[in-house]
Motif scaffolding. Structure first.
Motif, PDB file in Angstrom:
ATOM      1  N   TYR A 140       0.785  -0.811  -0.226  1.00 58.81           N
ATOM      2  CA  TYR A 140      -0.175  -0.397   0.235  1.00 58.81           C
ATOM      3  C   TYR A 140       0.951   1.179   0.293  1.00 58.81           C
ATOM      4  O   TYR A 140       0.511   2.176   0.469  1.00 58.81           O
ATOM      5  CB  TYR A 140      -1.274   0.008   1.316  1.00 58.81           C
ATOM      6  CG  TYR A 140      -1.966  -1.435   1.321  1.00 58.81           C
ATOM      7  CD1 TYR A 140      -2.573  -1.343  -0.062  1.00 58.81           C
ATOM      8  CD2 TYR A 140      -1.495  -2.338   2.340  1.00 58.81           C
ATOM      9  CE1 TYR A 140      -3.550  -2.404   0.317  1.00 58.81           C
ATOM     10  CE2 TYR A 140      -2.589  -3.388   2.193  1.00 58.81           C
ATOM     11  CZ  TYR A 140      -3.112  -3.446   1.004  1.00 58.81           C
ATOM     12  OH  TYR A 140      -4.031  -4.556   0.883  1.00 58.81           O
ATOM     13  N   LYS A 169      -0.361  -7.598  11.149  1.00 60.41           N
ATOM     14  CA  LYS A 169      -0.553  -5.695  11.278  1.00 60.41           C
ATOM     15  C   LYS A 169      -0.689  -5.894  12.980  1.00 60.41           C
ATOM     16  O   LYS A 169      -2.001  -6.683  13.327  1.00 60.41           O
ATOM     17  CB  LYS A 169      -1.228  -5.259  10.456  1.00 60.41           C
ATOM     18  CG  LYS A 169      -0.559  -5.830   8.498  1.00 60.41           C
ATOM     19  CD  LYS A 169      -1.198  -4.402   7.815  1.00 60.41           C
ATOM     20  CE  LYS A 169      -0.942  -3.996   6.803  1.00 60.41           C
ATOM     21  NZ  LYS A 169      -1.333  -2.643   5.825  1.00 60.41           N
ATOM     22  N   ASN A 222      -4.454 -16.861   5.377  1.00 62.33           N
ATOM     23  CA  ASN A 222      -4.887 -16.706   6.782  1.00 62.33           C
ATOM     24  C   ASN A 222      -5.706 -17.451   8.174  1.00 62.33           C
ATOM     25  O   ASN A 222      -5.519 -17.389   9.257  1.00 62.33           O
ATOM     26  CB  ASN A 222      -6.500 -15.633   6.645  1.00 62.33           C
ATOM     27  CG  ASN A 222      -7.860 -16.041   5.414  1.00 62.33           C
ATOM     28  OD1 ASN A 222      -7.563 -17.190   5.990  1.00 62.33           O
ATOM     29  ND2 ASN A 222      -8.390 -14.669   5.595  1.00 62.33           N
ATOM     30  N   ALA A 277      -9.595  -5.415  -0.393  1.00 63.03           N
ATOM     31  CA  ALA A 277     -10.525  -4.519   0.935  1.00 63.03           C
ATOM     32  C   ALA A 277      -9.797  -3.222   1.216  1.00 63.03           C
ATOM     33  O   ALA A 277      -8.907  -2.687   0.654  1.00 63.03           O
ATOM     34  CB  ALA A 277      -8.787  -5.899   1.415  1.00 63.03           C
ATOM     35  N   ASP A 278     -10.047  -2.380   2.028  1.00 58.33           N
ATOM     36  CA  ASP A 278      -9.407  -1.568   2.823  1.00 58.33           C
ATOM     37  C   ASP A 278      -8.283  -1.680   3.677  1.00 58.33           C
ATOM     38  O   ASP A 278      -8.041  -2.449   4.530  1.00 58.33           O
ATOM     39  CB  ASP A 278     -10.896  -1.178   3.543  1.00 58.33           C
ATOM     40  CG  ASP A 278     -10.058   0.444   4.498  1.00 58.33           C
ATOM     41  OD1 ASP A 278      -9.409   1.380   3.514  1.00 58.33           O
ATOM     42  OD2 ASP A 278     -10.943   0.817   4.802  1.00 58.33           O
ATOM     43  N   HIS A 327      -6.740  -8.692  -1.840  1.00 57.49           N
ATOM     44  CA  HIS A 327      -5.774  -7.912  -1.065  1.00 57.49           C
ATOM     45  C   HIS A 327      -4.004  -8.417  -2.155  1.00 57.49           C
ATOM     46  O   HIS A 327      -4.278  -8.517  -2.044  1.00 57.49           O
ATOM     47  CB  HIS A 327      -5.908  -8.739   0.407  1.00 57.49           C
ATOM     48  CG  HIS A 327      -6.608  -9.414   1.132  1.00 57.49           C
ATOM     49  ND1 HIS A 327      -7.467  -8.979   2.264  1.00 57.49           N
ATOM     50  CD2 HIS A 327      -8.007 -10.861   1.153  1.00 57.49           C
ATOM     51  CE1 HIS A 327      -7.924  -9.319   3.012  1.00 57.49           C
ATOM     52  NE2 HIS A 327      -9.001 -10.137   2.579  1.00 57.49           N
ATOM     53  N   ALA A 339      -6.864  -0.137   5.882  1.00 56.78           N
ATOM     54  CA  ALA A 339      -7.122   0.510   7.192  1.00 56.78           C
ATOM     55  C   ALA A 339      -7.429  -0.630   8.156  1.00 56.78           C
ATOM     56  O   ALA A 339      -6.912  -0.440   9.565  1.00 56.78           O
ATOM     57  CB  ALA A 339      -7.811   1.455   6.989  1.00 56.78           C
ATOM     58  N   THR A 340      -7.930  -1.697   6.673  1.00 59.59           N
ATOM     59  CA  THR A 340      -8.723  -2.752   8.310  1.00 59.59           C
ATOM     60  C   THR A 340      -7.670  -4.245   7.573  1.00 59.59           C
ATOM     61  O   THR A 340      -8.322  -4.904   8.163  1.00 59.59           O
ATOM     62  CB  THR A 340     -10.231  -2.675   7.657  1.00 59.59           C
ATOM     63  OG1 THR A 340     -10.394  -2.725   6.760  1.00 59.59           O
ATOM     64  CG2 THR A 340     -10.576  -1.398   8.173  1.00 59.59           C
ATOM     65  N   GLU A 341      -6.378  -4.198   7.230  1.00 61.38           N
ATOM     66  CA  GLU A 341      -6.168  -4.993   6.962  1.00 61.38           C
ATOM     67  C   GLU A 341      -5.265  -5.734   7.819  1.00 61.38           C
ATOM     68  O   GLU A 341      -4.743  -5.244   8.915  1.00 61.38           O
ATOM     69  CB  GLU A 341      -4.834  -4.848   5.467  1.00 61.38           C
ATOM     70  CG  GLU A 341      -5.614  -5.393   4.288  1.00 61.38           C
ATOM     71  CD  GLU A 341      -5.292  -6.181   3.869  1.00 61.38           C
ATOM     72  OE1 GLU A 341      -5.846  -6.957   4.642  1.00 61.38           O
ATOM     73  OE2 GLU A 341      -6.159  -6.256   2.438  1.00 61.38           O
ATOM     74  N   LYS A 342      -5.733  -7.503   8.189  1.00 65.96           N
ATOM     75  CA  LYS A 342      -4.855  -7.788   8.919  1.00 65.96           C
ATOM     76  C   LYS A 342      -3.430  -8.703   8.552  1.00 65.96           C
ATOM     77  O   LYS A 342      -2.930  -9.255   9.554  1.00 65.96           O
ATOM     78  CB  LYS A 342      -5.835  -9.470  10.167  1.00 65.96           C
ATOM     79  CG  LYS A 342      -6.594  -8.601  10.400  1.00 65.96           C
ATOM     80  CD  LYS A 342      -8.214  -9.317  10.392  1.00 65.96           C
ATOM     81  CE  LYS A 342      -9.492  -8.538  11.959  1.00 65.96           C
ATOM     82  NZ  LYS A 342      -9.991  -9.591  11.875  1.00 65.96           N
TER      83      LYS A 342
END
Length: 408
Positions: A21, A407, A319, A40-41, A366, A43-46
């Motif tokens: 990103y 993250k 994941n 996927a956003d 993603h 800011a909310t990626e894990k």
């Protein structure tokens, strides 16, 4: 000075950056998809990814991983080189060659690792240009290269030969057609230094056997517990004895030319489906299997149609949620800078997260990277043994590892 140390001069090694990103990714964002996947956003990626550049030269479009020197660390094999962890020092497997990514190809389209001769050291399996020979290169057990080369079979056709569990949970085997005539699978003879035994599958000139055929995979598509051989035109149905033949070919419409093909129950209805991607056009798809009056029917679902040249794919549970996902990306300059569709677009790598809700399927895309892409085959493996799956690629932009991170 040792030869391997001399080779390392001039290589771009371990240029480590955070992938996914960056401002560059935002500036060169690919066209938005009209298909049914959400993006996927950030800011909310894990899950995050750390990009490690092993080499910026075009070495191969297939890649394998193994503990080559048995020091407990996973190394990378890309064409004529292997890269030694943890500093990714390059060593020659065969004498290095200069490949022209703009006008030509490498001598390694696909690659895997296996202890072929049973001496306890991982060897390299290489499929070169489509139609040429398939070979295995013998690990010299810590001694300097070059590695001794042995011919597995004289002709490996189709652009997506497979190495997998065609015989169930037994040792993986190679699957590819030969001489543009027959589909086949291969096993070593008593003398592994000789050509393997080719077990012919199907009849002469059935689908998928041409030199530049696109699309092939292994999976139990008919639900009888035996893995079949899949092509876009249908599948070779495995008999109880895989050495008997010919295998019955079952016609089915599984789409246009594609890359690797995977069998998986995408929507959770108990019926196997097929996931594939476009080799030189645009499209990432899954084909929902339904029972028809004249045999199996497949309904096409477009997952993503925002980028081109997805010439390789790997299915994996990225994941660790118990549901399989898949990874793909752009094969940069598959036919040079002017061939195919939008060849100069950013060389993306994506992973697609599968969700099911009462039979409804949704995908979340993603971003892994925007300046590397995939080749004709790549690998997903836990490189640093942290329990997370990593992505290893080799293509016209170089050789890379993408380490999965968590993250906060």
């Amino acid at each position: 000075m040792q030869r391997s140390k001399l080779i390392s001069i001039g290589f771009t090694i371990a240029c480590v950056v955070a992938a996914g990103y960056s401002a560059r990714a935002l500036h060169f964002a690919p066209r938005q998809s009209s298909a049914e996947c959400t993006i996927a956003d950030p800011a909310t990626e894990k899950i995050g990814w750390t990009k490690i550049c092993l080499d910026k030269e075009f070495r191969a479009e297939g890649v394998a991983v193994a503990d080559v020197n048995r020091d407990g660390k996973m190394d990378v094999m890309a064409g004529n080189y292997w890269y030694e962890a943890p500093n990714w020092t390059p060593h020659e497997i065969e004498p290095g060659q200069k490949f022209d990514g703009e006008h030509g190809y490498s001598n390694c389209f696909l690659s895997w690792s296996a202890d072929v001769n049973g001496d306890g050291w991982p060897d390299q399996i290489v499929v070169g240009f489509p139609g040429d020979k398939c070979v295995w290169r013998e690990n010299p057990q810590g001694k300097p290269g070059p590695w001794k080369e042995h011919v597995i079979w004289r002709s490996a056709c189709n652009e997506s030969p497979a190495y997998g569990e065609l015989l169930g949970k037994k040792k993986p085997v190679l699957v590819f057609p030969y001489d543009e005539k027959f589909m086949a699978w291969y096993e070593p003879t008593a003398d592994v230094n000789q050509e393997f035994t080719a077990h012919t599958v199907g009849l002469e000139k059935q689908p998928g056997v041409a030199r530049f055929s696109h699309g092939m995979g292994i999976g139990d598509i008919n639900g009888d517990g035996r893995p079949d051989i899949i092509t876009p035109q249908g599948f070779y149905e495995a008999p109880a004895d895989p050495k008997s033949g010919p295998w019955k070919f079952v016609p089915a419409n599984l789409g246009a030319d594609c890359a690797q093909m995977y069998v998986y129950d995408v929507n959770g209805d108990g019926v196997p489906d097929v996931i594939s991607s476009s080799s030189h056009g645009i499209g990432v798809w899954w084909y929902e299997q339904k029972k028809g009056t004249n045999g199996p029917e497949f309904i096409k679902h477009v997952i993503d149609d925002s980028f081109s040249q997805t010439h390789s794919m790997v299915m994996a549970d990225i994941n660790h949620d118990g549901t399989m996902d898949f990874v793909t990306g752009k094969r940069f300059w598959a036919h040079g800078p002017t061939g195919d569709i939008r060849p100069g677009d950013p060389a993306m790598i994506y992973w697609y997260e599968l969700h099911r809700n009462k039979g409804k399927v949704t995908w979340i895309r993603h971003t892994v990277d925007n300046d590397s892409g995939v080749g004709t085959q790549f690998t997903v493996a836990d490189m640093n043994r942290d329990g997370r799956l990593d992505i290893i690629t080799s293509n016209k932009k170089g050789v890379y590892i993408f380490l999965q991170t968590k993250k906060k």
